[in-house]
Design an enzyme around this catalytic site. Structure first.
Site, PDB file in Angstrom:
ATOM      1  N   GLU A  81      18.133  -1.145  -3.634  1.00  0.00           N
ATOM      2  CA  GLU A  81      17.855  -1.762  -4.932  1.00  0.00           C
ATOM      3  C   GLU A  81      18.188  -0.785  -6.057  1.00  0.00           C
ATOM      4  O   GLU A  81      17.443   0.175  -6.299  1.00  0.00           O
ATOM      5  CB  GLU A  81      16.384  -2.166  -5.012  1.00  0.00           C
ATOM      6  CG  GLU A  81      15.952  -3.164  -3.946  1.00  0.00           C
ATOM      7  CD  GLU A  81      16.363  -4.588  -4.270  1.00  0.00           C
ATOM      8  OE1 GLU A  81      17.028  -4.792  -5.298  1.00  0.00           O
ATOM      9  OE2 GLU A  81      16.026  -5.490  -3.498  1.00  0.00           O
ATOM     10  N   ARG A  93       0.840  -1.200   0.000  1.00  0.00           N
ATOM     11  CA  ARG A  93       0.000   0.000   0.000  1.00  0.00           C
ATOM     12  C   ARG A  93       0.876   1.251   0.000  1.00  0.00           C
ATOM     13  O   ARG A  93       2.076   1.187   0.266  1.00  0.00           O
ATOM     14  CB  ARG A  93      -0.947  -0.002   1.202  1.00  0.00           C
ATOM     15  CG  ARG A  93      -0.250  -0.120   2.545  1.00  0.00           C
ATOM     16  CD  ARG A  93      -1.236  -0.531   3.633  1.00  0.00           C
ATOM     17  NE  ARG A  93      -0.644  -0.483   4.970  1.00  0.00           N
ATOM     18  CZ  ARG A  93       0.104  -1.440   5.493  1.00  0.00           C
ATOM     19  NH1 ARG A  93       0.356  -2.534   4.786  1.00  0.00           N
ATOM     20  NH2 ARG A  93       0.596  -1.316   6.706  1.00  0.00           N
ATOM     21  N   ARG A 128      15.797   2.328  -5.242  1.00  0.00           N
ATOM     22  CA  ARG A 128      14.798   2.079  -4.209  1.00  0.00           C
ATOM     23  C   ARG A 128      15.512   1.697  -2.929  1.00  0.00           C
ATOM     24  O   ARG A 128      16.396   0.824  -2.940  1.00  0.00           O
ATOM     25  CB  ARG A 128      13.834   0.959  -4.621  1.00  0.00           C
ATOM     26  CG  ARG A 128      12.555   0.951  -3.767  1.00  0.00           C
ATOM     27  CD  ARG A 128      11.622  -0.184  -4.128  1.00  0.00           C
ATOM     28  NE  ARG A 128      12.075  -1.440  -3.547  1.00  0.00           N
ATOM     29  CZ  ARG A 128      11.885  -2.629  -4.111  1.00  0.00           C
ATOM     30  NH1 ARG A 128      11.300  -2.722  -5.274  1.00  0.00           N
ATOM     31  NH2 ARG A 128      12.305  -3.716  -3.502  1.00  0.00           N
TER      32      ARG A 128
END
Length: 292
Positions: free
Chosen positions: A265, A219, A248
């Site tokens: 990432e 979410r 990320r």
């Protein structure tokens, strides 16, 4: 570059199965609508002419971690033929999760991690729950959560991973993940793009070789100032002199209640554009700028 930019959106070959990157056709279509000649290309396609593109944008090369040497060799070749984002030096550094140790040495708060290469004697925690996973991996493959003092299953997991040539990572399991989840702060074009939160991936008793849901209960999330600060500190500590088009930073809550880096990432992070459709125009603008 003159005329229409040619962009390879680099992915994996599903080999007859359903493609798992649901954002791929959305991004390709948006780039085409913006005037680019964009096409999805598997990274290991032997017929691909990378020099024909102005930009090779790594997106969902989600099988790379099990073919790391082959993938890095491809990145070397592709980076010589065209502009690769992120660049090969970033790919090479980020493909091995021993980078967490380098971030920690640079003062970034990270999940404490020990590494054991094949042949090393392995020390497993005896007084707390812990996680064993490969230093080159994605999607929680070969990762498992073990209770305090449990050795048999963990030792079998380590033996299997070492036999396949993987360096093993051992980390404490942070119970905050069960209540607060794992936050992912996505950067694109040098700025925070959006953030998400997901639930715990590793359930107690799940075998290391079982298929897992990589992003359960995903979410939208509004990052705190502390989370943004740690994420930006981690990106600033990357010891590679190369521009990051995308990144990320995955964060969890440490024992002191403060955010710490679980993973960084920089190769093929999922953008979660289905969750954040409002971010698509910014992504397209940044990719077109990179192609130019």
């Amino acid at each position: 570059m003159t005329g229409t930019p040619r962009i390879a959106v680099v992915t994996y070959d599903p080999r007859g199965e359903e493609h798992k990157d649901v954002d791929l056709p959305v991004l390709v279509a948006a780039l085409r609508a913006a005037g680019a000649d964009a096409v999805a290309v598997p990274w290991d396609d032997p017929a691909a002419d990378w020099a024909a593109f102005d930009l090779a944008l790594i997106r969902s090369t989600w099988d790379y971690s099990w073919r790391a040497e082959e993938f890095t060799a491809w990145a070397e070749r592709c980076g010589k033929a065209t502009r690769l984002a992120n660049p090969v030096d970033v790919v090479r550094w980020n493909a091995d999760k021993r980078y967490l140790g380098q971030l920690a040495d640079a003062g970034v708060t990270t999940v404490p991690t020990r590494y054991f290469a094949p042949g090393d004697p392995v020390e497993l925690p005896t007084d707390s729950e812990f996680v064993v996973k490969p230093a080159s991996g994605a999607g929680a493959r070969y990762a498992a959560r073990h209770p305090a003092g449990e050795r048999d299953a963990a030792e079998r997991q380590v033996e299997r991973m070492h036999a396949e040539g993987f360096t093993v990572m051992v980390q404490p399991y942070l119970s905050s993940i069960d209540t607060h989840g794992e936050r992912a702060l996505q950067f694109f074009g040098g700025r925070l793009l959006h953030a998400s939160v997901k639930g715990a991936v590793l359930a107690p008793g799940t075998p290391y070789d079982a298929e897992k849901v990589a992003h359960p209960d995903l979410r939208r999330w509004e990052p705190t100032p502390a989370e943004r600060a740690v994420a930006e500190q981690a990106l600033a500590a990357v010891p590679v002199d190369a521009e990051l088009l995308y990144a990320r930073v995955d964060l969890v809550t440490g024992p002191d209640g403060e955010p710490c880096v679980m993973e960084l990432e920089l190769i093929e992070p999922n953008l979660f554009l289905g969750l954040h459709p409002d971010s698509l125009p910014r992504v397209v603008r940044a990719v077109l700028a990179a192609a130019g």
